[in-house]
Design a protein around this motif. Structure first.
Motif, PDB file in Angstrom:
ATOM      1  N   GLU A  39       0.840  -1.184   0.000  1.00 21.96           N
ATOM      2  CA  GLU A  39       0.000   0.000   0.000  1.00 21.96           C
ATOM      3  C   GLU A  39       0.879   1.240   0.000  1.00 21.96           C
ATOM      4  O   GLU A  39       1.847   1.314   0.761  1.00 21.96           O
ATOM      5  N   THR A  40       0.549   2.191  -0.869  1.00 18.36           N
ATOM      6  CA  THR A  40       1.280   3.451  -0.941  1.00 18.36           C
ATOM      7  C   THR A  40       0.287   4.604  -0.865  1.00 18.36           C
ATOM      8  O   THR A  40      -0.923   4.382  -0.838  1.00 18.36           O
ATOM      9  N   SER A  41       0.813   5.804  -0.881  1.00 22.36           N
ATOM     10  CA  SER A  41      -0.055   6.980  -0.847  1.00 22.36           C
ATOM     11  C   SER A  41      -0.874   7.119  -2.127  1.00 22.36           C
ATOM     12  O   SER A  41      -1.898   7.792  -2.142  1.00 22.36           O
ATOM     13  N   PHE A  42      -0.453   6.477  -3.218  1.00 19.95           N
ATOM     14  CA  PHE A  42      -1.160   6.625  -4.488  1.00 19.95           C
ATOM     15  C   PHE A  42      -1.874   5.361  -4.943  1.00 19.95           C
ATOM     16  O   PHE A  42      -2.582   5.383  -5.954  1.00 19.95           O
ATOM     17  N   GLY A  43      -1.719   4.236  -4.230  1.00 20.94           N
ATOM     18  CA  GLY A  43      -2.418   3.046  -4.679  1.00 20.94           C
ATOM     19  C   GLY A  43      -2.023   1.773  -3.975  1.00 20.94           C
ATOM     20  O   GLY A  43      -1.353   1.791  -2.940  1.00 20.94           O
ATOM     21  N   LEU A  44      -2.451   0.664  -4.552  1.00 19.68           N
ATOM     22  CA  LEU A  44      -2.203  -0.661  -4.002  1.00 19.68           C
ATOM     23  C   LEU A  44      -1.557  -1.535  -5.067  1.00 19.68           C
ATOM     24  O   LEU A  44      -2.067  -1.650  -6.185  1.00 19.68           O
ATOM     25  N   TYR A  45      -0.433  -2.168  -4.697  1.00 23.18           N
ATOM     26  CA  TYR A  45       0.248  -3.121  -5.570  1.00 23.18           C
ATOM     27  C   TYR A  45      -0.101  -4.529  -5.115  1.00 23.18           C
ATOM     28  O   TYR A  45      -0.152  -4.816  -3.918  1.00 23.18           O
ATOM     29  N   MET A  46      -0.330  -5.410  -6.095  1.00 24.00           N
ATOM     30  CA  MET A  46      -0.592  -6.815  -5.817  1.00 24.00           C
ATOM     31  C   MET A  46       0.257  -7.675  -6.744  1.00 24.00           C
ATOM     32  O   MET A  46       0.393  -7.385  -7.934  1.00 24.00           O
ATOM     33  N   SER A  47       0.813  -8.758  -6.197  1.00 25.12           N
ATOM     34  CA  SER A  47       1.526  -9.758  -6.977  1.00 25.12           C
ATOM     35  C   SER A  47       0.996 -11.122  -6.559  1.00 25.12           C
ATOM     36  O   SER A  47       0.962 -11.435  -5.372  1.00 25.12           O
ATOM     37  N   ARG A  48       0.553 -11.909  -7.553  1.00 24.49           N
ATOM     38  CA  ARG A  48       0.049 -13.251  -7.252  1.00 24.49           C
ATOM     39  C   ARG A  48       0.270 -14.178  -8.433  1.00 24.49           C
ATOM     40  O   ARG A  48       0.407 -13.748  -9.575  1.00 24.49           O
ATOM     41  N   THR A  49       0.281 -15.475  -8.131  1.00 27.16           N
ATOM     42  CA  THR A  49       0.347 -16.458  -9.198  1.00 27.16           C
ATOM     43  C   THR A  49      -1.013 -16.517  -9.884  1.00 27.16           C
ATOM     44  O   THR A  49      -2.021 -16.042  -9.346  1.00 27.16           O
ATOM     45  N   ALA A  50      -1.035 -17.121 -11.064  1.00 25.75           N
ATOM     46  CA  ALA A  50      -2.272 -17.209 -11.834  1.00 25.75           C
ATOM     47  C   ALA A  50      -2.445 -18.617 -12.384  1.00 25.75           C
ATOM     48  O   ALA A  50      -1.468 -19.284 -12.727  1.00 25.75           O
ATOM     49  N   ASP A  51      -3.699 -19.048 -12.468  1.00 21.05           N
ATOM     50  CA  ASP A  51      -4.008 -20.364 -13.021  1.00 21.05           C
ATOM     51  C   ASP A  51      -4.666 -20.213 -14.391  1.00 21.05           C
ATOM     52  O   ASP A  51      -5.607 -20.901 -14.738  1.00 21.05           O
ATOM     53  N   HIS A  52      -4.126 -19.300 -15.177  1.00 16.88           N
ATOM     54  CA  HIS A  52      -4.677 -18.983 -16.490  1.00 16.88           C
ATOM     55  C   HIS A  52      -3.847 -19.687 -17.564  1.00 16.88           C
ATOM     56  O   HIS A  52      -2.635 -19.814 -17.404  1.00 16.88           O
ATOM     57  N   PRO A  53      -4.460 -20.145 -18.648  1.00 14.91           N
ATOM     58  CA  PRO A  53      -3.683 -20.852 -19.672  1.00 14.91           C
ATOM     59  C   PRO A  53      -2.645 -19.982 -20.399  1.00 14.91           C
ATOM     60  O   PRO A  53      -1.693 -20.505 -20.953  1.00 14.91           O
ATOM     61  N   ARG A  54      -2.817 -18.638 -20.375  1.00 14.75           N
ATOM     62  CA  ARG A  54      -1.890 -17.776 -21.111  1.00 14.75           C
ATOM     63  C   ARG A  54      -0.860 -17.063 -20.238  1.00 14.75           C
ATOM     64  O   ARG A  54       0.117 -16.540 -20.760  1.00 14.75           O
ATOM     65  N   PHE A  55      -1.076 -16.990 -18.923  1.00 14.91           N
ATOM     66  CA  PHE A  55      -0.091 -16.334 -18.064  1.00 14.91           C
ATOM     67  C   PHE A  55      -0.023 -17.022 -16.707  1.00 14.91           C
ATOM     68  O   PHE A  55      -1.002 -17.573 -16.230  1.00 14.91           O
ATOM     69  N   HIS A  56       1.157 -16.994 -16.102  1.00 18.44           N
ATOM     70  CA  HIS A  56       1.386 -17.723 -14.849  1.00 18.44           C
ATOM     71  C   HIS A  56       1.502 -16.807 -13.639  1.00 18.44           C
ATOM     72  O   HIS A  56       1.487 -17.281 -12.507  1.00 18.44           O
ATOM     73  N   HIS A  57       1.613 -15.491 -13.874  1.00 16.33           N
ATOM     74  CA  HIS A  57       1.755 -14.552 -12.768  1.00 16.33           C
ATOM     75  C   HIS A  57       1.124 -13.228 -13.169  1.00 16.33           C
ATOM     76  O   HIS A  57       1.157 -12.847 -14.339  1.00 16.33           O
ATOM     77  N   LEU A  58       0.526 -12.551 -12.199  1.00  9.47           N
ATOM     78  CA  LEU A  58      -0.127 -11.264 -12.436  1.00  9.47           C
ATOM     79  C   LEU A  58       0.365 -10.253 -11.414  1.00  9.47           C
ATOM     80  O   LEU A  58       0.396 -10.541 -10.213  1.00  9.47           O
ATOM     81  N   GLU A  59       0.734  -9.090 -11.911  1.00 15.04           N
ATOM     82  CA  GLU A  59       1.045  -7.952 -11.051  1.00 15.04           C
ATOM     83  C   GLU A  59       0.087  -6.833 -11.413  1.00 15.04           C
ATOM     84  O   GLU A  59      -0.156  -6.578 -12.598  1.00 15.04           O
ATOM     85  N   SER A  60      -0.475  -6.166 -10.413  1.00 12.86           N
ATOM     86  CA  SER A  60      -1.402  -5.061 -10.665  1.00 12.86           C
ATOM     87  C   SER A  60      -1.194  -3.937  -9.667  1.00 12.86           C
ATOM     88  O   SER A  60      -0.860  -4.182  -8.502  1.00 12.86           O
ATOM     89  N   TRP A  61      -1.415  -2.736 -10.147  1.00 16.63           N
ATOM     90  CA  TRP A  61      -1.498  -1.538  -9.311  1.00 16.63           C
ATOM     91  C   TRP A  61      -2.904  -0.973  -9.453  1.00 16.63           C
ATOM     92  O   TRP A  61      -3.351  -0.716 -10.580  1.00 16.63           O
TER      93      TRP A  61
END
Length: 192
Positions: A39-61
């Motif tokens: 958590e920052t003053s401007f938003g929220l960062y998330m990093s997690r694994t993914a069970d999707h056929p096209r990608f194995h990891h997701l990062e989002s702000w």
């Protein structure tokens, strides 16, 4: 599918980012474990694994003040599309009294391929959602304003989305940059 060629519009997708529980709940109610929240003053960062056929990891702000969610999809072999960032337009807020953040996707998306202008996609979905009464006129106009600000801001900075984001108060850091840090726990919550 109706006579217009439309498959049918879905309601805005909503997600919950539960920082205390270290989970991310998608629009269908699927709960996934999160590796990192920051958590920052401007938003929220998330990093997690993914069970999707096209990608194995997701990062989002989640960037509430900008009305954007910026994501990097770590694609599996053969599915790299050249995109770096994928930006969802919507309403993002948090934390609430329980430490959770909330996302509501407003259909419009921006695709960042380095060295090229941002590409605006899914305009048809926004128009159909408004026509179906799933988005108010105020929300629809706001979605267009958010996308326009990102398109113009990025274009004014030689199509460098990171530069625009930093200039408007959201200097994003990603997993690849964090990978060199020693001692980072596998699951952590940080506040900055």
């Amino acid at each position: 599918m109706d006579g217009s060629g439309s498959v049918g519009v879905h309601p805005p997708k909503r997600e919950v980012f539960d920082v205390p529980a270290m989970t991310n709940t998608d629009n269908k109610g699927v709960v996934r474990p999160v590796r990192t929240y920051t958590e920052t003053s401007f938003g929220l960062y998330m990093s997690r694994t993914a069970d999707h056929p096209r990608f194995h990891h997701l990062e989002s702000w989640l960037l509430p003040a900008l009305g954007l969610r910026a994501s990097i999809f770590h694609f599996v072999e053969g599915h790299r599309t050249g995109q770096r960032l994928y930006l969802d337009v919507g309403r993002f807020a948090g934390p609430d009294a329980d430490g959770r953040w909330h996302a509501e996707d407003w259909y419009l998306d921006l695709v960042d391929v380095p060295g090229t202008p941002l590409e605006l996609i899914d305009v048809d979905e926004l128009v159909e959602a408004h026509a179906a009464g799933l988005m108010s006129t105020t929300e629809t106009v706001r979605a267009v304003e958010i996308a326009t600000a990102a398109l113009v801001g990025c274009a004014e900075r030689d199509h460098d989305i990171d530069r625009w984001l930093a200039d408007v108060g959201a200097p994003l850091r990603w997993l690849d940059e964090r990978a060199g840090q020693s001692g980072a726990p596998a699951s952590d919550i940080t506040r900055g």
